[in-house]
Design an enzyme around this catalytic site. Structure first.
Site, PDB file in Angstrom:
ATOM      1  N   GLU A 150      46.662  41.824  40.187  1.00 40.34           N
ATOM      2  CA  GLU A 150      45.569  41.634  39.018  1.00 40.34           C
ATOM      3  C   GLU A 150      45.211  40.240  38.929  1.00 40.34           C
ATOM      4  OE1 GLU A 150      44.814  42.771  34.517  1.00 40.34           O
ATOM      5  OE2 GLU A 150      45.994  44.177  35.704  1.00 40.34           O
ATOM      6  N   ASP A 151      46.171  39.160  38.809  1.00 35.18           N
ATOM      7  CA  ASP A 151      45.986  37.979  38.490  1.00 35.18           C
ATOM      8  C   ASP A 151      45.917  36.871  39.470  1.00 35.18           C
ATOM      9  OD1 ASP A 151      45.439  39.006  35.806  1.00 35.18           O
ATOM     10  OD2 ASP A 151      47.308  38.595  34.956  1.00 35.18           O
TER      11      ASP A 151
END
Length: 739
Positions: free
Chosen positions: A112-113
């Site tokens: 996600e990051d």
């Protein structure tokens, strides 16, 4: 790998120094590395209690991978981002979860990051871990119209992943728990939004999975974030009350301990205190004072065996007088989340109420950790594996609901309804036990058994007596569902069903049925309209039909029928387009009346203003979304619509009528005791049910009795009116609209 990580980390120390307010990069680097290494050592010490060395090494390797991936990223608090996945892994380690779950916890934010992909994780740690990480990851590359839609879509994604591996939700709960513990660094609006989402979704999920400790911490942290002043005041009151109650609690505890020791039962006796959110919710919902809620003294008795549980129950009942109706055996009949315990309420000294929960040590772990205890006891058989199966069954139910619903916002609303199960236990005719939420009805029960049973349900027997479908069920009742091939769900069921499964299936059936009804009616109306142009639908060539569908923006002929059936398209306009203009549009009228037989379903509605019956001259108005609205020919409301002649339709009753039709009657009768009962009895004798009845006095001598009946025709109505006029005391009977 370690050296590379620390070297890369030191390159970002200038930024970190600024955030931490330190003087030199060397100072910052020393503090961060020391802090993270300490947390990693603490995690390793926990893992050594239950994991083999090679799996511990894999966990450490995942930590260094995450540290490298999150290099340069910091949390709002200024800490390196990797401290968050490390804390999440620590939460799961304390639950004794398996190594793959811990790997996923450490890596849960890298997709996600960071630039790391699912493929990269699979190459390093295997497909199972990659699937777990992907299941927890949010949808970050899609733009959503609203925060609500984003939440709903992400929850749908997680549900699909949960159905394949239940550990997805365990990692997500641990992730949310650490976020809630560090919520204070966020701005007020974001803090409140996350706290509300936690209370609405994640705390109930933890409860559904039997993870009581996680659920209580979610609730208290969420309560503090949403209502900081209320939580502080209640917490101060609890501390004060705890001091006042200390002597009495110790006295009761000693009496229980002595009684069990005399019978040779080894037990841990724990005083149990309600947590803050539970106190607040009871004060708010039940409108009770704080002192009323704290009047109850609660204890938990933890013993070694199930046999000892029941022996302990007998001992405490001989020690104090039990309160009738306040005993629950959740060992014989576990809750839907696998929770097992004996609950009883006793009257102690001076009438002090004492609540006691009795359970085994394994049940205690299950009550605190729920489905997570499956891994703690995974080599054993019994309630833990049953709890895991229940969790999977619940997730599978979510998946079926998702497939039925289609719309993500509707799905998450149904999930919220389904997440608050204060259960009742119902017996099937074969003696099997089914768990349903409190307030559930026979319709909820029918859909819980099978979707088709619910769709064909027409009546029910509760404890072998006929009962309304809307009657709320109580624990211990036996329920039998009566079905019919012609049975179908009613929109009125939405007024009393409580389970998301029932609501979803009813909505799905009605939607499909409405479409089928609209297709049939639309086809019938269009054929009648085409006759005004001396043509038939089968005579229309395919090219002309395609051109017509394109003009009206419909993908298929069936979709065109639906739009005509629900009144969104006027039949004579479509007919004119299809007929190549054989006749002037102004002359195009429905020369042949459409036949109404009473079984058209949702595509035809009957006007409440005039209540048409078979035998009445009728006409119709094509209403948007309601289809054909049938009126009596002389109805004043229909006359008001003469300014829209294109929507008026000639109708007639079919030779074969199917169904009963609502009609209103007004009986003017003497104002004397029992007259309504006499009228109701007279109608009941001839097999008629009164759908609705009301009365109001006309004067001191006479009263008006308004009622609604279901009749088959105008002739049927005439017979009923004639019979009512023969009742002594009835002065006049007239037909009215429905009230």
């Amino acid at each position: 790998m370690v050296a590379t990580t620390f070297q890369a980390l030191s390159g970002s120390l200038t930024d970190i120094t600024t955030r931490l307010g330190l003087r030199t990069p060397a100072q910052a680097g020393h503090l961060i590395v020391h802090s993270q290494q300490g947390s990693l050592d603490a995690l390793e010490n926990v893992l050594k209690r239950y994991l083999p060395e090679e799996q511990i090494e894999a966990v450490k390797r995942a930590y260094y991978f995450a540290e490298q991936a999150h290099y340069g990223q910091v949390r709002r608090s200024g800490e390196p981002y990797v401290t968050h996945p490390l804390a999440v892994a620590g939460i799961l380690a304390n639950m004794h979860l398996d190594a793959q779950s811990l790997l996923a916890a450490l890596l849960h934010d890298v997709i996600e990051d960071t630039g790391v992909t699912k493929h990269d994780i699979a190459a390093q740690f295997g497909d199972d871990v990659a699937d777990l990480v992907d299941g927890v990851s949010k949808l970050t590359h899609i733009e959503f119209d609203s925060a609500e839609l984003k939440q709903a879509e992400n929850f749908q994604k997680m549900t699909l992943a949960m159905s394949k591996d239940i550990r997805v939700i365990l990692v997500k709960l641990a992730d949310r728990l650490h976020n809630m513990r560090t919520l204070g660094v966020l701005n007020r609006d974001k803090m409140r939004r996350i706290a509300r989402e936690t209370l609405e979704i994640y705390a109930p999920i933890a409860m559904r999975l039997g993870m009581n400790e996680v659920r209580m911490e979610f609730e208290d942290l969420g309560f503090r974030a949403l209502h900081p002043m209320r939580s502080k005041r209640i917490e101060a009151a609890v501390i004060k009350a705890r001091g006042n109650r200390k002597a009495l609690v110790e006295n009761i505890q000693q009496q229980l301990s002595d009684a069990l020791d005399n019978e040779g039962i080894s037990a841990d006796i724990l005083g149990r205190e309600k947590h803050l959110y539970s106190i607040y919710r009871k004060m708010k919902v039940k409108r009770k004072l704080f002192s009323e809620i704290m009047d109850l003294y609660a204890f938990r008795v933890v013993v070694d065996t199930v046999d000892a549980c029941y022996r302990t129950l007998g001992i405490v009942h001989s020690l104090y007088k039990p309160v009738p109706g306040e005993f629950n055996d959740y060992i014989a009949i576990p809750k839907s989340n696998g929770y097992q315990s004996l609950h009883t309420v006793l009257k102690g000294m001076n009438g002090v109420p004492i609540e006691i929960q009795i359970r085994t040590r394994e049940m205690e772990d299950m009550a605190n950790s729920g489905v997570a205890a499956h891994w703690l006891y995974k080599t054993e058989q019994g309630s833990t594996s049953a709890s895991h199966a229940r969790a999977r069954q619940w997730v599978q139910g979510l998946l079926e609901m998702q497939e039925r619903t289609g719309d993500s916002l509707e799905f998450i609303e149904n999930v919220k309804i389904d997440l608050f199960p204060d259960e009742v236990y119902i017996f099937t005719p074969k003696g099997d036990i089914m768990e349903l939420p409190r307030g559930a009805t026979a319709v909820d029960f029918a859909y819980a058994v099978h979707t088709e049973i619910g769709n064909r349900c027409v009546a029910c027997r509760i404890n072998k007596r006929l009962a309304p479908l809307s009657e709320a069920l109580e624990s211990g009742q036996s329920v039998e569902i009566v079905t019919s091939p012609s049975g179908r769900p009613s929109p009125a069921w939405f007024n009393f069903v409580v389970t998301a499964r029932a609501r979803t299936n009813i909505r799905h059936f009605l939607k499909d049925q409405r479409r089928e009804d609209s297709v049939e009616l639309g086809s019938n109306i269009l054929e009648k309209a085409l006759r005004a142009y001396d043509t038939r639908l089968r005579d229309i060539d395919e090219q002309r039909l395609d051109h017509c569908l394109e003009r009206f923006g419909q993908a298929s002929l069936e979709a065109l029928y639906v739009e005509i059936g629900v009144g969104n398209l006027l039949p004579h306009v479509v007919a004119a387009q299809l007929s190549l203009g054989n006749k002037n549009d102004d002359d195009a009228t429905l020369e042949e009346a459409v036949a109404i037989r009473g079984s058209e379903g949702f595509a035809v509605t009957y006007a409440k203003c005039c209540c048409p019956l078979p035998g009445d001259p009728i006409a119709g108005y094509l209403s948007q979304e309601r289809g054909i609205v049938v009126h009596r020919d002389g109805c004043a409301n229909l006359s008001e619509k003469r300014d829209q002649p294109e929507r008026l339709m000639a109708l007639r009753w079919d030779e074969e009528i199917d169904g009963q039709f609502a009609v209103g009657l007004r009986v003017e009768a003497e104002n004397r005791r029992g007259i309504i009962a006499v009228i109701a009895n007279r109608l009941s004798v001839i097999g008629l049910n009164i759908e609705r009845i009301s009365s109001h006095a006309r004067d001191t001598h006479f009263t008006y009795i308004d009622m609604e009946l279901k009749l088959s025709s105008r002739i049927h109505l005439a017979r009923i009116m004639k019979r009512l006029r023969t009742i002594d005391g009835v002065r006049k009977v007239t037909r009215t609209s429905r009230r």
